[in-house]
Write a protein that holds these residues in place. Structure first.
Motif, PDB file in Angstrom:
ATOM      1  N   ASN A   8      54.561 -21.790   8.072  1.00 34.55           N
ATOM      2  CA  ASN A   8      55.450 -21.224   6.661  1.00 34.55           C
ATOM      3  C   ASN A   8      56.408 -22.547   6.329  1.00 34.55           C
ATOM      4  OD1 ASN A   8      53.649 -19.336   5.785  1.00 34.55           O
ATOM      5  ND2 ASN A   8      55.014 -17.799   6.822  1.00 34.55           N
ATOM      6  N   PRO A   9      56.530 -22.798   4.999  1.00 35.34           N
ATOM      7  CA  PRO A   9      57.518 -23.861   4.427  1.00 35.34           C
ATOM      8  C   PRO A   9      58.975 -23.290   4.884  1.00 35.34           C
ATOM      9  CG  PRO A   9      56.565 -22.642   2.820  1.00 35.34           C
ATOM     10  CD  PRO A   9      55.950 -22.049   3.676  1.00 35.34           C
ATOM     11  N   ILE A  10      59.471 -23.333   6.075  1.00 40.10           N
ATOM     12  CA  ILE A  10      60.718 -22.963   6.369  1.00 40.10           C
ATOM     13  C   ILE A  10      61.439 -24.066   7.159  1.00 40.10           C
ATOM     14  CG2 ILE A  10      61.821 -21.494   8.352  1.00 40.10           C
ATOM     15  CD1 ILE A  10      59.709 -19.242   7.705  1.00 40.10           C
ATOM     16  N   TYR A  11      62.911 -24.228   6.987  1.00 36.82           N
ATOM     17  CA  TYR A  11      63.599 -25.279   7.686  1.00 36.82           C
ATOM     18  C   TYR A  11      64.765 -24.417   8.211  1.00 36.82           C
ATOM     19  CZ  TYR A  11      66.076 -29.625   8.314  1.00 36.82           C
ATOM     20  OH  TYR A  11      66.549 -30.597   9.294  1.00 36.82           O
TER      21      TYR A  11
ATOM     22  N   VAL B 152      65.984 -21.680   5.447  1.00 33.24           N
ATOM     23  CA  VAL B 152      65.609 -21.761   3.931  1.00 33.24           C
ATOM     24  C   VAL B 152      64.124 -21.442   3.890  1.00 33.24           C
ATOM     25  CG1 VAL B 152      67.545 -22.775   3.080  1.00 33.24           C
ATOM     26  CG2 VAL B 152      65.710 -24.168   3.979  1.00 33.24           C
ATOM     27  N   TYR B 153      63.696 -20.967   2.910  1.00 34.31           N
ATOM     28  CA  TYR B 153      62.101 -20.670   2.795  1.00 34.31           C
ATOM     29  C   TYR B 153      61.845 -21.575   1.321  1.00 34.31           C
ATOM     30  CZ  TYR B 153      57.532 -18.459   2.747  1.00 34.31           C
ATOM     31  OH  TYR B 153      56.183 -18.376   2.721  1.00 34.31           O
ATOM     32  N   PHE B 154      61.089 -22.487   1.263  1.00 28.81           N
ATOM     33  CA  PHE B 154      60.654 -22.978   0.166  1.00 28.81           C
ATOM     34  C   PHE B 154      59.588 -22.446  -0.701  1.00 28.81           C
ATOM     35  CE2 PHE B 154      63.202 -26.138   2.196  1.00 28.81           C
ATOM     36  CZ  PHE B 154      63.856 -27.075   1.021  1.00 28.81           C
ATOM     37  N   LEU B 155      59.821 -21.926  -1.715  1.00 30.05           N
ATOM     38  CA  LEU B 155      58.795 -21.408  -2.626  1.00 30.05           C
ATOM     39  C   LEU B 155      58.300 -22.314  -3.785  1.00 30.05           C
ATOM     40  CD1 LEU B 155      57.904 -18.436  -2.418  1.00 30.05           C
ATOM     41  CD2 LEU B 155      59.119 -17.818  -4.524  1.00 30.05           C
TER      42      LEU B 155
ATOM     43  N   LYS C 242      53.950 -14.769   4.387  1.00 22.33           N
ATOM     44  CA  LYS C 242      54.102 -15.624   3.190  1.00 22.33           C
ATOM     45  C   LYS C 242      54.675 -15.042   1.980  1.00 22.33           C
ATOM     46  CE  LYS C 242      51.692 -19.009   0.638  1.00 22.33           C
ATOM     47  NZ  LYS C 242      52.523 -20.277   0.741  1.00 22.33           N
ATOM     48  N   ILE C 243      55.839 -15.476   1.462  1.00 27.64           N
ATOM     49  CA  ILE C 243      56.334 -14.909   0.251  1.00 27.64           C
ATOM     50  C   ILE C 243      55.650 -15.431  -1.072  1.00 27.64           C
ATOM     51  CG2 ILE C 243      58.500 -15.004  -1.187  1.00 27.64           C
ATOM     52  CD1 ILE C 243      60.072 -15.647   1.347  1.00 27.64           C
ATOM     53  N   ILE C 244      55.334 -14.155  -1.730  1.00 26.29           N
ATOM     54  CA  ILE C 244      54.804 -14.518  -3.324  1.00 26.29           C
ATOM     55  C   ILE C 244      55.921 -13.882  -4.091  1.00 26.29           C
ATOM     56  CG2 ILE C 244      52.760 -13.722  -4.446  1.00 26.29           C
ATOM     57  CD1 ILE C 244      51.383 -12.868  -1.647  1.00 26.29           C
ATOM     58  N   ARG C 245      55.542 -14.948  -5.300  1.00 25.60           N
ATOM     59  CA  ARG C 245      56.748 -14.613  -6.643  1.00 25.60           C
ATOM     60  C   ARG C 245      55.843 -14.015  -7.682  1.00 25.60           C
ATOM     61  NH1 ARG C 245      60.867 -18.949  -8.894  1.00 25.60           N
ATOM     62  NH2 ARG C 245      58.666 -19.854  -9.350  1.00 25.60           N
ATOM     63  N   ARG C 246      56.164 -12.889  -8.059  1.00 27.31           N
ATOM     64  CA  ARG C 246      55.326 -12.454  -9.135  1.00 27.31           C
ATOM     65  C   ARG C 246      56.509 -11.674 -10.303  1.00 27.31           C
ATOM     66  NH1 ARG C 246      52.273  -8.568  -6.973  1.00 27.31           N
ATOM     67  NH2 ARG C 246      53.416  -6.750  -8.075  1.00 27.31           N
ATOM     68  N   GLY C 247      56.396 -12.109 -11.442  1.00 29.03           N
ATOM     69  CA  GLY C 247      57.102 -11.472 -12.360  1.00 29.03           C
ATOM     70  C   GLY C 247      58.676 -11.679 -12.139  1.00 29.03           C
ATOM     71  N   GLY C 248      59.215 -12.737 -11.451  1.00 27.59           N
ATOM     72  CA  GLY C 248      60.493 -12.933 -11.092  1.00 27.59           C
ATOM     73  C   GLY C 248      60.787 -12.187  -9.725  1.00 27.59           C
ATOM     74  N   ARG C 249      59.934 -11.486  -8.962  1.00 30.64           N
ATOM     75  CA  ARG C 249      60.178 -10.644  -7.698  1.00 30.64           C
ATOM     76  C   ARG C 249      59.295 -11.388  -6.706  1.00 30.64           C
ATOM     77  NH1 ARG C 249      63.085  -5.846  -9.323  1.00 30.64           N
ATOM     78  NH2 ARG C 249      62.873  -5.409 -11.442  1.00 30.64           N
ATOM     79  N   LEU C 250      60.075 -10.954  -5.337  1.00 26.84           N
ATOM     80  CA  LEU C 250      59.572 -11.695  -4.146  1.00 26.84           C
ATOM     81  C   LEU C 250      58.932 -10.590  -3.451  1.00 26.84           C
ATOM     82  CD1 LEU C 250      62.436 -14.005  -3.466  1.00 26.84           C
ATOM     83  CD2 LEU C 250      60.607 -14.527  -4.755  1.00 26.84           C
TER      84      LEU C 250
ATOM     85  N   THR D  23      54.496  -5.817  -0.584  1.00 25.54           N
ATOM     86  CA  THR D  23      55.850  -5.360  -0.343  1.00 25.54           C
ATOM     87  C   THR D  23      56.900  -5.808  -0.984  1.00 25.54           C
ATOM     88  OG1 THR D  23      54.913  -3.954   1.721  1.00 25.54           O
ATOM     89  CG2 THR D  23      57.168  -4.005   1.121  1.00 25.54           C
ATOM     90  N   GLY D  24      57.788  -5.419  -1.822  1.00 25.28           N
ATOM     91  CA  GLY D  24      58.830  -6.118  -2.061  1.00 25.28           C
ATOM     92  C   GLY D  24      60.001  -6.396  -1.141  1.00 25.28           C
ATOM     93  N   ILE D  25      60.449  -7.806  -1.019  1.00 27.90           N
ATOM     94  CA  ILE D  25      61.228  -8.086   0.207  1.00 27.90           C
ATOM     95  C   ILE D  25      62.752  -7.384  -0.087  1.00 27.90           C
ATOM     96  CG2 ILE D  25      60.320 -10.086   0.433  1.00 27.90           C
ATOM     97  CD1 ILE D  25      63.020 -11.470  -0.880  1.00 27.90           C
ATOM     98  N   LEU D  26      63.050  -6.691  -1.262  1.00 32.78           N
ATOM     99  CA  LEU D  26      64.205  -5.946  -1.294  1.00 32.78           C
ATOM    100  C   LEU D  26      64.078  -4.668  -0.577  1.00 32.78           C
ATOM    101  CD1 LEU D  26      64.610  -6.310  -5.463  1.00 32.78           C
ATOM    102  CD2 LEU D  26      65.843  -7.295  -3.631  1.00 32.78           C
ATOM    103  N   SER D  27      63.237  -4.277  -0.174  1.00 31.13           N
ATOM    104  CA  SER D  27      62.974  -3.099   0.633  1.00 31.13           C
ATOM    105  C   SER D  27      63.617  -3.159   1.790  1.00 31.13           C
ATOM    106  CB  SER D  27      61.462  -2.746   0.921  1.00 31.13           C
ATOM    107  OG  SER D  27      60.795  -3.489   1.357  1.00 31.13           O
ATOM    108  N   ARG D  28      63.455  -4.446   2.461  1.00 29.50           N
ATOM    109  CA  ARG D  28      64.475  -4.864   3.425  1.00 29.50           C
ATOM    110  C   ARG D  28      65.847  -4.540   3.626  1.00 29.50           C
ATOM    111  NH1 ARG D  28      61.252  -7.293   7.256  1.00 29.50           N
ATOM    112  NH2 ARG D  28      62.949  -8.254   8.449  1.00 29.50           N
ATOM    113  N   TYR D  29      66.388  -4.519   2.629  1.00 29.37           N
ATOM    114  CA  TYR D  29      67.943  -4.373   2.285  1.00 29.37           C
ATOM    115  C   TYR D  29      68.114  -2.941   1.946  1.00 29.37           C
ATOM    116  CZ  TYR D  29      67.445  -9.231   2.020  1.00 29.37           C
ATOM    117  OH  TYR D  29      67.333 -10.849   2.522  1.00 29.37           O
ATOM    118  N   GLY D  30      67.126  -2.006   1.580  1.00 32.63           N
ATOM    119  CA  GLY D  30      67.307  -0.664   1.413  1.00 32.63           C
ATOM    120  C   GLY D  30      67.404  -0.503  -0.167  1.00 32.63           C
TER     121      GLY D  30
END
Length: 267
Positions: free
Chosen positions: A87-90, A97-100, A120-128, A137-144
């Motif tokens: 994946n595009p990670i540096y 950082v993950y390059f979208l 792999k991160i996917i962006r849809r409607g401004g959400r990841l 699964t939204g990545i926000l769930s990883r933060y509760g």
């Protein structure tokens, strides 16, 4: 055949071209291409990235045409950090950082490297989102945070950078549905509300958990009154069944909301 290129065949028998290179004893595929010339160009660009130190994240896009930006970032990271990640990670010292997009990067804590190396991160409607267990699964769930949490209302970024998803930068404001933080004379309180043809106030409570349970109780009352709506309730895993039931029973619901439900059942 030009250097770095070999042929492959689709199921229908049509030929296409693949490109690859070997760096630090690792064979790296650079992708599939419609022509031999494009595949060779990708190979040349890949070789340039791993062998020329003056090509960096700041200027790499001007050095690629056939090679994808995702593969370019992976190669630069492998060159500079000796770790190959598909994946595009540096990698940086304490984060990555993950390059979208070529010039759009998201910051994450190094503790999340294993997860995002294989998701792999996917962006849809401004959400990841990520694909996980056959669903997005939204990545926000990883933060509760709920997948459709509202920035500024349910969570906020401490440094104001909306691309910085390091844990220290994510401040969770509201963990539960139908709950919002309010200040009363300088004291934090939690307001519960339910959406039925507009928002109905359920009440203001001393804790976030009580407000979340009050929302659940309001949902149960709405269903009992014949309101057929797909309400999603809150789950409070930190409470035992007895503790939940005790709070649920004692919680008071706003008189106005109860009168509204009473009018529905009397019609």
């Amino acid at each position: 055949m030009l250097p770095g290129v070999y042929t492959a065949t689709y199921k229908n028998g049509k030929t296409y071209y693949r490109s690859s290179l070997t760096f630090r004893d690792k064979h790296i595929s650079l992708g599939s291409f419609s022509t031999e010339r494009k595949a060779h160009q990708a190979y040349r660009e890949g070789v340039a990235l791993i062998s020329r130190d003056h090509i960096t994240l700041a200027n790499y896009t001007s050095h690629i045409r056939a090679l994808s930006f995702e593969k370019a970032v992976s190669l630069l990271n492998f060159r500079d950090n000796c770790v190959y990640i598909k994946n595009p990670i540096y990698l940086y010292q304490n984060y990555f950082v993950y390059f979208l997009e070529p010039q759009l990067e998201y910051k994450f804590d190094i503790d999340d490297l294993f997860f995002y190396s294989s998701h792999k991160i996917i962006r849809r409607g401004g959400r990841l989102f990520v694909n996980e267990y056959g669903m997005q699964t939204g990545i926000l769930s990883r933060y509760g945070i709920r997948s459709y949490g509202v920035p500024g209302t349910d969570y906020r970024f401490a440094n104001g950078d909306i691309t910085d998803y390091r844990y220290q930068n994510i401040i969770v404001v509201n963990r539960f549905r139908g709950v919002s933080l309010v200040m009363r004379r300088g004291v934090p309180k939690y307001k519960a509300f339910i959406h039925i043809n507009g928002n109905f106030s359920i009440g203001v409570y001393s804790t976030e958990e009580k407000a979340a349970i009050a929302y659940n109780k309001a949902v149960d009352l709405a269903k009992a009154a014949g309101i057929n709506k797909n309400f999603q309730q809150n789950y409070l895993t930190e409470l035992s069944g007895r503790e939940y039931a005790d709070i649920y029973t004692k919680l008071k619901i706003s008189k106005k909301y109860m009168e509204y439900l009473g009018n529905l059942t009397s019609d």
